[in-house]
Design a protein around this motif. Structure first.
Motif, PDB file in Angstrom:
ATOM      1  N   ILE A 151      68.671 -15.626  13.872  1.00 44.69           N
ATOM      2  CA  ILE A 151      69.066 -16.789  14.345  1.00 44.69           C
ATOM      3  C   ILE A 151      70.560 -17.390  14.599  1.00 44.69           C
ATOM      4  O   ILE A 151      71.117 -17.192  13.839  1.00 44.69           O
TER       5      ILE A 151
ATOM      6  N   SER B  19      67.567 -23.600  14.108  1.00 50.77           N
ATOM      7  CA  SER B  19      67.101 -23.152  12.894  1.00 50.77           C
ATOM      8  C   SER B  19      65.745 -22.792  12.867  1.00 50.77           C
ATOM      9  O   SER B  19      64.895 -23.201  13.740  1.00 50.77           O
ATOM     10  N   MET B  20      65.486 -22.007  11.981  1.00 47.67           N
ATOM     11  CA  MET B  20      64.178 -21.555  11.560  1.00 47.67           C
ATOM     12  C   MET B  20      63.418 -22.640  11.024  1.00 47.67           C
ATOM     13  O   MET B  20      62.105 -22.837  11.290  1.00 47.67           O
TER      14      MET B  20
ATOM     15  N   ILE C  53      60.871 -19.645  19.656  1.00 44.71           N
ATOM     16  CA  ILE C  53      62.341 -18.753  19.356  1.00 44.71           C
ATOM     17  C   ILE C  53      62.376 -17.870  20.568  1.00 44.71           C
ATOM     18  O   ILE C  53      61.498 -17.135  21.008  1.00 44.71           O
TER      19      ILE C  53
ATOM     20  N   ALA D 175      64.870 -22.277  18.555  1.00 41.75           N
ATOM     21  CA  ALA D 175      65.945 -21.456  17.744  1.00 41.75           C
ATOM     22  C   ALA D 175      66.287 -20.295  18.909  1.00 41.75           C
ATOM     23  O   ALA D 175      65.291 -20.386  19.774  1.00 41.75           O
TER      24      ALA D 175
ATOM     25  N   TYR E 271      67.774 -16.220  19.036  1.00 44.60           N
ATOM     26  CA  TYR E 271      68.040 -15.153  18.219  1.00 44.60           C
ATOM     27  C   TYR E 271      68.803 -14.145  19.101  1.00 44.60           C
ATOM     28  O   TYR E 271      68.734 -14.210  20.361  1.00 44.60           O
TER      29      TYR E 271
END
Length: 379
Positions: free
Chosen positions: A119, A123-124, A135, A169, A171
């Motif tokens: 990430i 945020s997770m 995400i 989020a 990645y």
């Protein structure tokens, strides 16, 4: 005049022919760079995945679902340390022809298995707290110009309807072959939105001892062999490699095309050098008269041939490299697609070989040409 100067002057003698030959070589090596990169990208994709993770999918095919109840039985198998699952979604944003992959995942158990999902924005925790959170890969964000926190609506295909997601989020995978144009969202959101009509597409398991993968896979398949939903279990790397084989023997196809192109350009380059030598018979006689030996004449003609193919090859490979930098349409089908340094190095070796092969016969003829014989031909 130096020997290098002589080579350069000969190339400029018939500029149109030299440029056209060089452009032919450039196009050929551009195609080589692209086609070779398809093979290297697929090879890299087949290596993505861990030998320490197993994938259990339906024995009937990846498009068939498995009962969620399988999860508890899988977790009880000796050697399995954790279990999660995912399901293919299949939706699009605005344009139905603009495809990208979306996966509904059991987030609390799925992401701890995948350190590859790094990430870099959001945020997770933000993702975990919201039912319709998503995400997305950094490549997907750049492609559509989306922003963190933005609400997007996808139109379902297999699961009809408009589906809203909040981007919580982003990645960025360390390995480009993993793909940066994927989307992950909560399996529970899909399950509730379909009224419970969805179930896992495949299960993911981590192992206590990766070297026991074949044994554990056989145990799992034997356990469900007589059930209504038998499984096919394999390592994640083998599972991913199975998708690559769906493209067929693309390596052979690319090699065949590349070989045909190589020989076509070989004949073009050889013909160019033969014509150039025939036009300069008188000049070759003069060179020998003033003291240039057979070896020197041979080297001058061969250097001219190699220079044409090397310059053309370098331009073609450079264009291929620049054309596929960053996110391109091919990344949608071949994550991490790009012209690698290895492809460029191989291409340059082939360019040198092409120049040597195409220039050898004209160079030998020039070296063997006697002054008297040359003057008779000119006369």
């Amino acid at each position: 005049m130096t020997k290098a100067g002589l080579v350069w002057a000969n190339l400029r003698r018939n500029k149109k022919r030299t440029i056209l030959t060089m452009l032919s070589v450039m196009v050929a090596f551009f195609l080589f760079g692209v086609l070779r990169s398809v093979v290297t990208t697929l090879d890299a994709a087949s290596e993505v995945g861990s030998e320490g993770r197993l994938i259990a999918s339906s024995a009937s095919g990846i498009t068939f679902q498995l009962p969620e109840a399988h999860a508890s039985r899988l977790a009880a198998v000796d050697g399995v340390s954790s279990v999660s699952w995912a399901s293919w979604f299949g939706a699009y944003y605005q344009d139905p022809n603009d495809f990208f992959a979306q996966f509904a995942i059991k987030a609390d158990t799925y992401f701890p298995m995948y350190p590859e999902v790094v990430i870099t924005a959001g945020s997770m925790d933000d993702f975990t707290r919201e039912r319709n959170a998503a995400i997305l890969g950094v490549g997907l964000m750049e492609k559509y110009g989306w922003q963190l926190g933005q609400k997007i609506t996808l139109k379902g295909t297999f699961v009809p309807g408009d589906w809203e997601f909040n981007i919580r989020a982003v990645y960025d995978p360390p390995d480009p072959a993993f793909g940066d144009e994927l989307m992950f969202f909560h399996y529970e959101y899909l399950y509730e939105g379909t009224g419970g009509r969805i179930s896992p597409g495949w299960f993911v398991m981590t192992l206590n001892q990766p070297d026991r993968a074949p044994e554990v896979a056989a145990t799992i398949d034997a356990m469900f062999k007589s059930s209504v939903a038998p499984t096919k279990t394999q390592t994640e790397k083998a599972f991913n490699a199975g998708f690559v084989t769906m493209w067929g023997n693309i390596g052979f196809l690319v090699s065949a095309i590349g070989t045909a192109v190589f020989f076509a350009i070989l004949f073009v380059a050889a013909n160019t050098m033969m014509m150039a030598v025939r036009e300069r018979i008188g000049e070759i006689a003069v060179l020998k008269t003033v003291g240039f030996g057979n070896g020197t004449v041979f080297g001058l003609v061969l250097a001219e041939s190699v220079l044409i193919t090397v310059l053309g090859g370098a331009l073609g490979l450079l264009l291929a490299r620049l054309a596929f930098l960053g996110n391109t349409p091919l990344n949608m089908f071949f994550p991490g697609f790009g012209v690698t340094g290895g492809t460029i190095a191989l291409g340059m070796l082939m360019a040198v070989a092409l120049g040597v092969i195409s220039g050898t016969i004209p160079a030998i003829q020039s070296a063997r040409l006697s002054v008297a014989g040359a003057l008779r031909q000119v006369g």
